[in-house]
Design a protein around this motif. Structure first.
Motif, PDB file in Angstrom:
ATOM      1  N   ARG A   1     -54.570 -66.238  17.637  1.00 60.90           N
ATOM      2  CA  ARG A   1     -53.177 -66.068  17.233  1.00 60.90           C
ATOM      3  C   ARG A   1     -52.947 -66.554  15.808  1.00 60.90           C
ATOM      4  N   GLU A   2     -53.588 -67.671  15.444  1.00 59.77           N
ATOM      5  CA  GLU A   2     -53.422 -68.207  14.094  1.00 59.77           C
ATOM      6  C   GLU A   2     -53.998 -67.264  13.050  1.00 59.77           C
ATOM      7  N   VAL A   3     -55.131 -66.662  13.345  1.00 57.24           N
ATOM      8  CA  VAL A   3     -55.766 -65.743  12.400  1.00 57.24           C
ATOM      9  C   VAL A   3     -54.950 -64.463  12.269  1.00 57.24           C
ATOM     10  N   ALA A   4     -54.478 -63.931  13.388  1.00 50.47           N
ATOM     11  CA  ALA A   4     -53.733 -62.677  13.359  1.00 50.47           C
ATOM     12  C   ALA A   4     -52.350 -62.865  12.754  1.00 50.47           C
ATOM     13  N   GLY A   5     -51.776 -64.030  12.965  1.00 56.58           N
ATOM     14  CA  GLY A   5     -50.456 -64.316  12.407  1.00 56.58           C
ATOM     15  C   GLY A   5     -49.413 -63.320  12.869  1.00 56.58           C
ATOM     16  N   ASP A   6     -48.578 -62.887  11.919  1.00 61.71           N
ATOM     17  CA  ASP A   6     -47.495 -61.955  12.242  1.00 61.71           C
ATOM     18  C   ASP A   6     -48.000 -60.553  12.524  1.00 61.71           C
ATOM     19  N   GLY A   7     -49.248 -60.285  12.231  1.00 56.46           N
ATOM     20  CA  GLY A   7     -49.813 -58.966  12.481  1.00 56.46           C
ATOM     21  C   GLY A   7     -50.111 -58.707  13.951  1.00 56.46           C
ATOM     22  N   MET A   8     -50.041 -59.737  14.757  1.00 51.59           N
ATOM     23  CA  MET A   8     -50.328 -59.591  16.183  1.00 51.59           C
ATOM     24  C   MET A   8     -49.058 -59.124  16.898  1.00 51.59           C
ATOM     25  N   ALA A   9     -49.198 -58.117  17.720  1.00 49.00           N
ATOM     26  CA  ALA A   9     -48.063 -57.583  18.464  1.00 49.00           C
ATOM     27  C   ALA A   9     -47.525 -58.643  19.426  1.00 49.00           C
ATOM     28  N   LEU A  10     -46.239 -58.566  19.703  1.00 52.72           N
ATOM     29  CA  LEU A  10     -45.590 -59.546  20.567  1.00 52.72           C
ATOM     30  C   LEU A  10     -46.243 -59.612  21.947  1.00 52.72           C
ATOM     31  N   GLY A  11     -46.576 -58.470  22.524  1.00 49.41           N
ATOM     32  CA  GLY A  11     -47.231 -58.437  23.832  1.00 49.41           C
ATOM     33  C   GLY A  11     -48.593 -59.102  23.794  1.00 49.41           C
ATOM     34  N   ASP A  12     -49.326 -58.871  22.706  1.00 54.73           N
ATOM     35  CA  ASP A  12     -50.642 -59.504  22.554  1.00 54.73           C
ATOM     36  C   ASP A  12     -50.510 -61.021  22.417  1.00 54.73           C
TER      37      ASP A  12
END
Length: 82
Positions: free
Chosen positions: A41-52
């Motif tokens: 989650r930290e690496v993906a940051g805001d690019g991660m979809a809410l469901g993910d």
């Protein structure tokens, strides 16, 4: 009868040591998995979809709970009456 009793105590101690080692390994694996979810989650940051993110948070909580359960089981075995 004394020798058999001593032998049984040694066998029980060995079994406890094996169970403890398995529990430690299981706990470490669950804690590593929980850490990996947080890192993802930290690496993906805001690019991660809410469901993910939600799935990742739930996976982290599940892995942390499993690790805590392993630790409690081990503590219970350690504190059990001989």
């Amino acid at each position: 009868m004394g020798l058999k009793h001593e032998f049984n105590k040694v066998v029980a101690n060995v079994q406890d040591a094996v169970d403890n080692a398995k529990s430690v390994a299981s706990e470490a694996g669950h804690r590593a998995d929980a850490g990996a979810e947080q890192e993802k989650r930290e690496v993906a940051g805001d690019g991660m979809a809410l469901g993910d993110k939600a799935r990742s948070l739930l996976n982290q909580a599940k892995d942390t709970a499993q690790a805590n359960l392993d630790a409690m089981k081990r503590d219970g075995h350690k504190n059990a009456a001989p």
